[in-house]
Design an enzyme around this catalytic site. Structure first.
Site, PDB file in Angstrom:
ATOM      1  N   LYS A  56      31.205  36.118  38.576  1.00 25.59           N
ATOM      2  CA  LYS A  56      32.405  35.330  38.786  1.00 25.59           C
ATOM      3  C   LYS A  56      32.105  33.823  38.816  1.00 25.59           C
ATOM      4  O   LYS A  56      33.024  33.021  38.935  1.00 25.59           O
ATOM      5  CB  LYS A  56      33.106  35.744  40.090  1.00 25.59           C
ATOM      6  CG  LYS A  56      33.694  37.170  40.036  1.00 25.59           C
ATOM      7  CD  LYS A  56      34.439  37.508  41.304  1.00 25.59           C
ATOM      8  CE  LYS A  56      34.876  38.966  41.387  1.00 25.59           C
ATOM      9  NZ  LYS A  56      36.078  39.276  40.595  1.00 25.59           N
ATOM     10  N   ARG A  92      47.439  45.910  38.633  1.00 24.04           N
ATOM     11  CA  ARG A  92      46.334  45.760  39.573  1.00 24.04           C
ATOM     12  C   ARG A  92      46.066  44.275  39.744  1.00 24.04           C
ATOM     13  O   ARG A  92      46.571  43.454  38.979  1.00 24.04           O
ATOM     14  CB  ARG A  92      45.072  46.463  39.058  1.00 24.04           C
ATOM     15  CG  ARG A  92      44.495  45.864  37.802  1.00 24.04           C
ATOM     16  CD  ARG A  92      43.220  46.576  37.381  1.00 24.04           C
ATOM     17  NE  ARG A  92      42.128  46.328  38.297  1.00 24.04           N
ATOM     18  CZ  ARG A  92      41.106  45.506  38.044  1.00 24.04           C
ATOM     19  NH1 ARG A  92      41.034  44.858  36.892  1.00 24.04           N
ATOM     20  NH2 ARG A  92      40.140  45.334  38.919  1.00 24.04           N
ATOM     21  N   HIS A 128      34.811  45.205  28.162  1.00 16.73           N
ATOM     22  CA  HIS A 128      34.421  45.125  29.561  1.00 16.73           C
ATOM     23  C   HIS A 128      32.909  45.080  29.716  1.00 16.73           C
ATOM     24  O   HIS A 128      32.408  45.119  30.834  1.00 16.73           O
ATOM     25  CB  HIS A 128      34.965  46.322  30.352  1.00 16.73           C
ATOM     26  CG  HIS A 128      36.422  46.202  30.654  1.00 16.73           C
ATOM     27  ND1 HIS A 128      37.362  47.007  30.081  1.00 16.73           N
ATOM     28  CD2 HIS A 128      37.101  45.346  31.451  1.00 16.73           C
ATOM     29  CE1 HIS A 128      38.560  46.655  30.525  1.00 16.73           C
ATOM     30  NE2 HIS A 128      38.432  45.661  31.352  1.00 16.73           N
ATOM     31  N   ASN A 144      43.143  41.195  40.158  1.00 17.15           N
ATOM     32  CA  ASN A 144      41.767  40.826  39.928  1.00 17.15           C
ATOM     33  C   ASN A 144      41.637  39.388  40.446  1.00 17.15           C
ATOM     34  O   ASN A 144      42.625  38.682  40.518  1.00 17.15           O
ATOM     35  CB  ASN A 144      41.467  40.893  38.433  1.00 17.15           C
ATOM     36  CG  ASN A 144      39.994  40.857  38.147  1.00 17.15           C
ATOM     37  OD1 ASN A 144      39.168  41.148  39.021  1.00 17.15           O
ATOM     38  ND2 ASN A 144      39.640  40.481  36.930  1.00 17.15           N
ATOM     39  N   GLU A 179      44.558  37.182  39.367  1.00 15.91           N
ATOM     40  CA  GLU A 179      45.259  37.671  38.184  1.00 15.91           C
ATOM     41  C   GLU A 179      46.057  38.904  38.557  1.00 15.91           C
ATOM     42  O   GLU A 179      45.494  39.881  39.057  1.00 15.91           O
ATOM     43  CB  GLU A 179      44.255  38.072  37.094  1.00 15.91           C
ATOM     44  CG  GLU A 179      43.512  36.913  36.495  1.00 15.91           C
ATOM     45  CD  GLU A 179      42.440  37.374  35.506  1.00 15.91           C
ATOM     46  OE1 GLU A 179      41.780  36.514  34.928  1.00 15.91           O
ATOM     47  OE2 GLU A 179      42.260  38.597  35.334  1.00 15.91           O
TER      48      GLU A 179
END
Ligand SMILES: Cc1cc2nc3c(=O)[nH]c(=O)nc-3n(C[C@H](O)[C@H](O)[C@H](O)COP(=O)(O)OP(=O)(O)OC[C@H]3O[C@@H](n4cnc5c(N)ncnc54)[C@H](O)[C@@H]3O)c2cc1C
Ligand code: FES
Lengths: 201, 320, 346
Positions: free
Chosen positions: C317, C223, C193, C225, C265
């Site tokens: 991003k 979760r 990460h 993303n 995602e």
């Protein structure tokens, strides 16, 4: 892509003696040898006698290397012509070794990275290898596109020595490859060629 | 998150395997097969005693790939708050119990070249499943198992038949001790050592390994910590505004549960970190009995593991 | 439920598109009108019928085309699928989890018969009929992770748990948002990460790691993303960045609706029973801006979220070049009306 401040950068806490180790094996280059001299002064003579040092001479003259070796006594010193020779010597020692051996590395990041890699090949956890960075900040860089390695990188960006793409050197580091990641810097602006800066002198 | 996800099991077999140790075989009572697990795992067993609910962790001893049943081995502990005694006296074939899904806080190191397992007494249990797993993947291992006497040593015969020369037994009544120094002196690079047993034995083994020049990364242990007893005190809960008395034979977690207050937990042995709770203030000294917080955190006093730690003093205020 | 699989592409002529049903079930990731970084982990429990959460493993109309795209990627670059040697038990764990879920939840398309270690797997959409011995990888054409990974939508990585850390020691990653398995394999949770900005300082990864280390068998979590992609390209790998990076310069005010895609995602995390490893599934959903604005609430909300995005995150991003243009285009669909809380369409 152009981000920095990445947290996968390894940390090198510095050398400290393991007084309990049955044997100590140290790999260093000429700059790293200074850290080893300091390590030995921090321990007793018995520690030094249990210690073997592989010195990667890297173009230093044999006189300079001999003088360094002298300063590392009474530890045993083996002088290797360069990093590949030092690592193959290390591999030969580790092939025969048993538990109780402590591994150390001091010098440039490519040297430390190669020692950690050899350790991993011999089931040594990277956290149990004691490391100290000294000397040049030069890096080994893997091109993420062609997977080729470019050695002794001092500039950012750098041209991949295999595919020729101009690579941004990220701080993202792979222990398994002992290399930083290089990513094409001008993919979104072909033709633009940012000037290389000496970032890793 | 609480371990409210429980499985109903039925006791299918009870066998006294040593003078104070019984082996229990548990089968699913809800029709669903039990899940597979990894070597070194344990489950929390819930026992409904007349006056309270007891929850104790017990290591799984059976073969990890056998989903038809789980096996646990329980040592009867004298002067205890009653969990092990309950298992020995009140649990028999047909008894239904609730258990948690397996949790592993003591797995074998997958990157090791060789594994040295050192067990003392009931500390053999996690190694039973670990050895099945190591055997099935063809890993190199040896077991060094110290017991008081053959009568007190569970599974000695079984282990010798199953694993032959890889098993080394030491009987205290015959003056035999685990020769750890010799064992550790000549192991190939990449060997890992694992210890489970009484606290003094674990401390001794860890020290021996360090003195033999073994890196910390190659040394592993699991201690069967139970909440130690002490004097009663009061726990004040900031968020719920409640106040509970923690009895001398209770952990904070148990006292909360008895009062119907839900707090997170998994291992109940001070190892997993799930029950970590912030301390707002403490009128007394925290006795940290866990293996989770760092020494610095323990000294700092702003966190407590409520499954095993308590205070000596009058009251503690918790962020709960 | 019988799915009608689409014949479409994620490269070259980019014929990918979503059916109206597929748009309605898109996992829109913003529950309010502004951007907030959050770990936002929740139990991966079955959701309402028809949603992407209905089953643990979601198969949709893009299944066959996505599997074809994965085959192309793996043929060109086998390094996208790798497993370190100690991960074999975890690979079987993964195969079991996926095969049992897919066969149970999509019986029209997949079936699994287990007789002890003798397993029989049928995948009708891909025309596969395979008998093999569970636990013996020589009875499959590929190692177990690659075998099932070539038949299941989503990327997968497997984390080994050692010494209070998670180590990414295996994965099949062909639709990644800009990270390299070949480079990251063997890294721990913090290391892989590493490139994510801001979150380290917030202690996000420490908390997430502690949570995951105690993840229990049978209690998966998930979760969401998100990022944005130009063209419906699945293979946005760093390996090929020098080829697709240029796409980011091709956005014009006229083509935003077709070119700019929101890419979400759905990340699922499972404790694997035999290996004690953690399976991480990264299931990617794409939607064109033109498709997104057919849901009025999303059309209003997305430009508001994009306006509040911190520049570091936009940079990470890869949106910087076309963020404003996208906001401007979307604004046409934002009449300023209030939006209802929550993710779904009104
Ligand atoms: C991860 C893990 C795995 C475990 N695996 C196993 C296993 O496989 N087999 C097994 O037998 N146990 C195992 N244990 C221990 C088990 O969970 C219980 O702690 C044990 O059975 C004792 O439970 P108890 O309720 O009888 O006693 P507890 O009251 O919990 O007592 C534990 C200790 O406190 C002392 N004590 C308690 N009350 C008093 C008192 N009033 N006076 C004096 N001393 C007191 C006892 O002597 C004992 O040493 C494990 C523990 C952990 C954390
Ligand atoms: S519940 Fe595991 S440490 Fe307290």
């Amino acid at each position: 892509m152009a981000v920095s401040g990445i947290k996968s950068r390894p940390v090198y806490p510095g050398l400290s003696p393991d007084p309990n180790a049955r044997s100590n094996v140290v790999v260093c280059d000429v700059a790293g040898a200074e850290a080893v001299v300091e390590l030995l002064t921090r321990a007793d003579g018995a520690f030094a006698r249990r210690t073997s040092i592989i010195l990667s001479a890297d173009g230093a003259g044999s006189e300079q290397a001999q003088a360094l070796a002298k300063r590392l006594e009474p530890a045993g010193v083996e002088i290797a012509s360069g990093l590949p020779a030092a690592i193959s010597h290390l591999n030969a020692i580790l092939d025969q070794a048993s538990m109780g051996l402590r591994l150390y590395a001091a010098g440039s990041e490519p040297l430390i990275g190669s020692v950690v890699q050899a350790g991993l090949d011999h089931f040594i956890d990277h956290l149990s290898i004691r490391t100290e960075h000294r000397g040049s900040l030069k890096r080994r860089v893997q091109c993420v596109h062609c997977k080729g390695m470019t050695e002794d990188v001092t500039t950012n960006p750098v041209t991949c020595s295999h595919c020729g793409l101009l690579l941004l050197v990220r701080d993202h580091y792979s222990r398994r490859l002992a290399a930083f990641q290089g990513v094409c810097i001008n993919a979104e602006s072909p033709g633009e060629r940012p000037e290389p800066n000496v970032e890793f002198p | 998150m609480t371990a409210s996800f429980l499985r109903r099991v039925r006791v299918a077999e009870v066998e006294p395997v040593a003078s104070r140790i019984k082996r229990f075989r548990l089968v699913s009572a809800d029709g669903e097969p039990l899940s597979e697990f990894s070597g070194g795992s344990h489950v929390t067993v819930c026992m409904q005693a007349p006056d309270r609910l007891i929850r104790n962790p017990y290591s799984l001893m059976s073969c990890p790939s056998d989903t038809s049943s789980y096996q646990i081995g329980v040592l009867k502990v004298p002067d205890s708050r009653g969990g092990s005694e309950f298992m020995h006296e009140n649990v028999s074939i047909g008894t239904e119990l609730e258990i948690s899904e397996p949790l592993n806080l003591f797995p074998p190191a997958k990157l090791a070249r060789k594994h040295i397992l050192v067990a003392g007494g009931i500390g053999i249990t996690p190694f039973m499943s670990m050895m099945s797993e190591l055997e099935s993947v063809g890993a190199d291992f040896e077991l060094h198992y110290g017991v008081r006497s053959l009568a007190e040593g569970a599974f000695c015969k079984l282990l010798e038949t199953r694993y032959g020369p890889r098993v080394h037994l030491y009987f205290q009544d015959k003056g035999q001790l685990v020769p750890l120094e010799q064992v550790l002196a000549s192991q190939p690079l990449g060997t890992h050592v694992y210890v489970c047993g009484p606290k003094p034995m674990i401390d001794w083994a860890l020290r021996s390994a360090t003195l033999a020049g073994w890196p910390d990364e190659n040394i592993h242990s699991e201690q069967f910590t139970a909440p130690p007893i002490g004097k009663p005190f009061v726990a004040r809960l900031v968020r719920t505004g409640r106040e509970v008395t923690v009895g001398g034979h209770q952990s904070i977690l148990e006292a909360l549960e008895q009062n119907g207050i839900d707090a997170p937990f998994l291992c109940r042995g001070g190892a997993c970190g799930q029950c970590e709770t912030a301390v707002t203030s403490c009128d007394g000294f925290i006795e940290h009995n866990d293996h989770y917080l760092t020494e610095a955190e323990k000294a700092d006093g702003r966190k407590i593991m409520i499954c095993v730690s308590r205070i000596s003093g009058d009251a503690i205020t918790l962020d709960l | 439920m019988v799915l009608a699989f689409k014949n479409e592409t994620f490269r070259d002529d980019f014929t990918f598109s979503n059916s109206p049903e597929s748009i309605r079930r898109f996992p829109f990731p913003f529950h309010e009108d502004k951007y907030m970084y959050a770990v936002n982990i929740e139990p991966h429990v079955p959701g309402p019928k028809g949603t992407v959460y209905e089953f643990p493993i979601d198969i949709d109309e893009h299944y066959v085309a996505e599997m074809r795209d994965r085959e192309i990627v793996l043929a060109a670059d086998p390094g996208r699928c790798q497993a370190l040697p100690h991960m074999m038990t975890a690979q079987w764990d993964m195969l079991e989890l996926l095969m049992t879920s897919m066969a149970r939840d999509y019986p029209e398309h997949f079936s699994l018969t287990q007789d002890g270690d003798h397993w029989h797997w049928i995948n009708r959409p891909l025309g596969i009929d395979q008998k093999f011995t569970f636990g013996d990888h020589t009875t499959l054409p590929y190692e177990p992770m690659e075998y099932i990974g070539r038949q299941c939508q989503g990327d997968f990585s497997i984390q080994d748990q050692r010494d209070g850390q998670l180590w990414m020691d295996a994965g099949i990653i062909t639709t990644q948002a800009d990270w390299s398995l070949d480079f990251d394999i063997g890294m721990n949770f913090f290391e892989w990460h590493g490139p994510v900005p801001l979150a380290h300082e917030a202690g996000v990864f420490e908390r997430a790691l502690k949570f995951l280390l105690n993840l229990q068998v049978g209690r998966p979590v998930r979760r969401l993303n998100w990022t944005m992609t130009i063209n419906p390209r699945l293979d946005t790998s760093p390996e090929n960045y020098h080829k697709w990076g240029i796409d980011r310069t091709t956005v014009t005010p006229e083509n935003v609706g077709d070119k700019v895609h929101l890419r979400v995602e759905l990340q699922g995390l499972w404790r694997l029973p035999r290996s004690n490893a953690i399976l991480f599934s990264i299931r990617c959903y794409l939607i064109k801006m033109k498709e997104l604005v057919t849901i009025p609430k999303w059309g209003r909300r997305l430009p508001r979220v994009l306006e509040t995005l911190p520049p570091e995150i936009a940079d990470y991003k890869g949106l910087t070049r076309y963020r404003q243009m996208t906001i401007d285009w979307l604004k046409k669909y934002d009449d300023g009306a209030p939006t209802s809380p929550g993710f779904g369409p009104d």
